[in-house]
Enzyme design. Structure first.
Site, PDB file in Angstrom:
ATOM      1  N   LYS A 101      77.653 -24.235 -23.056  1.00 48.01           N
ATOM      2  CA  LYS A 101      78.422 -22.541 -22.884  1.00 48.01           C
ATOM      3  C   LYS A 101      77.171 -21.937 -21.601  1.00 48.01           C
ATOM      4  O   LYS A 101      76.157 -21.250 -22.367  1.00 48.01           O
ATOM      5  CB  LYS A 101      78.849 -21.859 -23.939  1.00 48.01           C
ATOM      6  CG  LYS A 101      79.472 -21.240 -22.947  1.00 48.01           C
ATOM      7  CD  LYS A 101      80.423 -20.239 -24.364  1.00 48.01           C
ATOM      8  CE  LYS A 101      80.795 -18.997 -23.568  1.00 48.01           C
ATOM      9  NZ  LYS A 101      81.839 -18.518 -24.656  1.00 48.01           N
ATOM     10  N   VAL A 123      81.598 -24.634 -18.934  1.00 47.41           N
ATOM     11  CA  VAL A 123      80.861 -25.317 -20.623  1.00 47.41           C
ATOM     12  C   VAL A 123      80.480 -26.464 -19.409  1.00 47.41           C
ATOM     13  O   VAL A 123      81.281 -26.877 -18.876  1.00 47.41           O
ATOM     14  CB  VAL A 123      81.947 -25.649 -21.412  1.00 47.41           C
ATOM     15  CG1 VAL A 123      81.237 -26.545 -22.558  1.00 47.41           C
ATOM     16  CG2 VAL A 123      82.160 -24.706 -22.036  1.00 47.41           C
ATOM     17  N   GLY A 146      87.107 -17.324 -18.422  1.00 46.87           N
ATOM     18  CA  GLY A 146      86.408 -15.952 -18.582  1.00 46.87           C
ATOM     19  C   GLY A 146      84.571 -15.976 -18.272  1.00 46.87           C
ATOM     20  O   GLY A 146      84.805 -14.898 -17.894  1.00 46.87           O
ATOM     21  N   ASP A 157      90.279 -15.427 -31.660  1.00 42.97           N
ATOM     22  CA  ASP A 157      90.830 -15.549 -30.462  1.00 42.97           C
ATOM     23  C   ASP A 157      91.662 -17.385 -30.408  1.00 42.97           C
ATOM     24  O   ASP A 157      90.999 -17.905 -30.388  1.00 42.97           O
ATOM     25  CB  ASP A 157      89.860 -15.839 -29.181  1.00 42.97           C
ATOM     26  CG  ASP A 157      90.525 -15.417 -27.786  1.00 42.97           C
ATOM     27  OD1 ASP A 157      91.556 -15.427 -27.704  1.00 42.97           O
ATOM     28  OD2 ASP A 157      89.728 -16.071 -27.020  1.00 42.97           O
ATOM     29  N   GLY A 204      82.181 -17.955 -18.612  1.00 40.23           N
ATOM     30  CA  GLY A 204      81.251 -18.696 -18.613  1.00 40.23           C
ATOM     31  C   GLY A 204      81.776 -20.053 -18.441  1.00 40.23           C
ATOM     32  O   GLY A 204      82.896 -20.673 -18.516  1.00 40.23           O
ATOM     33  N   GLY A 222      85.049 -27.710 -18.079  1.00 38.24           N
ATOM     34  CA  GLY A 222      85.462 -26.566 -18.688  1.00 38.24           C
ATOM     35  C   GLY A 222      84.791 -25.459 -17.895  1.00 38.24           C
ATOM     36  O   GLY A 222      84.146 -25.262 -18.267  1.00 38.24           O
TER      37      GLY A 222
END
Length: 443
Positions: A50, A36, A32, A144, A34, A29
């Site tokens: 990551k 993974v 914004g 977050d 980095g 995936g």
């Protein structure tokens, strides 16, 4: 093994083949900050690596934040997060390797399967509360928490991505005028006082995440992040569709002031009481037909759990409507002594069944239920009527004599649960509970 990097001229120039000694096999995936990748250690251990985007790798402030992310992730590595295996925040392209955890994100799960049933919601809430307890114990605030940062592993949810987390002893501070986070899952203080964000902000985010898991949307919903920000700070959350048993607890999580929200330990205590009350709720068992007998069960077997309650509509004001009592409470409480017998389509036939001496305070009757097929109808009492559903048909009976007052087909594949009286409407779950048909109980 020396790092090997591709030499293209694309936006990433582009993705490296290695991060440190780890060969990057495939992309899991991109976000914004980095990308993974799936990778393996020399021993074959699966890792999620990551790698920071090239543009941010040249930013000194971002490198400082990435070092902080690595430090935070290492501090909280445990049963409820993805443990850090290795990292190099000083590399040309900073990277961090964590243990790969198989399982979808909560965001992907809801997109693919729809809202979670109440039992799964309670387990999810308990798992996230435990995760936040451990995260906060080591002095870290995630800041977050959102559906895409929750992995649904076999042994419970895992909280990932500490990219904007902040240890209490961190020297980095949010710049004036800069907001960091995802608006639908941010707490009011993240908009009003971003430098003063504490652990209670994660509890607010937990409440928003659970509403998303229960309904497929957040408690503050808009296409505009500015409108969402206003709603988070000023409006009451929309909990329409949240199960009745969890809504009061989620309202506390979504309190505007941090001091009004529960701690993770308080959440877990209250969830235990919710689970205990659920286990004692009455329910209408499925009707057995013919010579069916229940399957054998060992003496040590657990009792069968009661079916989950259906979601109940709620208004943005935070007020909620009460569920009407189920038909078991009506019958067992002596309000009705009539019996509904399985039968073919047609008007119910009311007839006396006889009442034992000394118990003739209420006349009894029998009636054939509407709808084809076998099985008992599921009913609720309200507005002076017995309101029932069975085999795609809703109907109302006079509780005095069993006379049919009205009947109406219910659109959908099949009805799937007892009807509910709420806000002057008769709500009938259909299609496995994925939709609700609303009828006027008077007609």
């Amino acid at each position: 093994m020396a790092p090997q990097r591709s030499t293209g001229t694309g936006a990433e120039a582009e993705l490296p083949e290695y991060a440190g000694q780890y060969c990057l096999e495939s992309c899991l995936g991109s976000g914004g900050m980095g990308v993974v990748h799936l990778a393996r250690s020399d021993s074959g251990l699966k890792l999620a690596v990551k790698v920071v985007h090239a543009e941010f790798a040249r930013d000194r402030e971002f490198r400082g934040r990435f070092r902080q992310e690595v430090a935070a992730a290492r501090r909280v590595s445990g049963a409820f997060t993805a443990p850090v295996v290795d990292a190099d925040p000083n590399a040309e392209r900073p990277w961090m390797a964590t243990l790969f955890i198989p399982g979808p994100t909560l965001s992907d799960h809801v997109k693919r399967n729809g809202p979670m049933p109440p039992a799964q919601l309670r387990r999810l809430m308990a798992g996230l509360a435990e995760a936040l307890r451990d995260i906060h114990r080591v002095g870290v605030v995630h800041r977050d928490l959102k559906p895409s940062n929750v992995l649904l592993a076999e042994d419970g949810p895992k909280v990932i991505d500490f990219g904007i987390s902040r240890p209490k002893d961190s020297e980095l501070r949010t710049e004036t005028g800069k907001l960091i986070g995802t608006p639908p899952f941010m707490a009011p203080e993240q908009f009003r006082r971003p430098r003063e964000v504490g652990p209670a902000a994660d509890i607010f985010a937990l409440g928003s995440v659970l509403v998303h898991a229960a309904t497929g949307r957040g408690p503050f919903d808009s296409d505009s992040p500015y409108v969402v920000a206003y709603q988070v700070v000023h409006d009451e959350p929309d909990l329409t569709g949240v199960p009745e048993s969890l809504a009061p607890l989620l309202l506390r999580c979504l309190a505007k002031e941090p001091e009004d929200r529960p701690t993770p330990d308080e959440l877990m205590r209250e969830l235990r009481s919710v689970a205990a009350s659920y286990d004692t709720q009455a329910f209408i068992p499925a009707q057995r037909t013919g010579d069916d007998t229940p399957p054998p069960r060992s003496a040590a077997a657990e009792p069968a759990p009661a079916p989950e309650a259906e979601p109940v509509p709620r208004s943005r004001s935070g007020k909620h409507v009460a569920l009407a009592a189920g038909v078991l409470a009506v019958v067992l409480g002596g309000v009705l002594t009539g019996l509904l017998w399985p039968g073919d389509d047609g008007a119910p036939v009311a007839r006396s069944t006889g009442v034992p001496a000394g118990t003739a305070a209420v006349a009894s009757w029998q009636a054939k239920p509407m709808g084809k097929g076998s099985g008992m109808p599921q009913c609720a009492y309200g507005g002076g009527k017995l309101l029932c559903v069975r085999a795609g048909v809703a109907f109302a009976l006079d509780p005095a004599d069993g006379a049919l007052l009205w009947r109406r087909p219910v659109a959908g594949e099949r009805t799937s649960g007892a009807p509910v009286l709420a806000d002057g409407l008769l709500l009938v779950p259909v299609d496995g509970g994925r939709r609700v048909a609303a009828l006027d109980p008077a007609s």
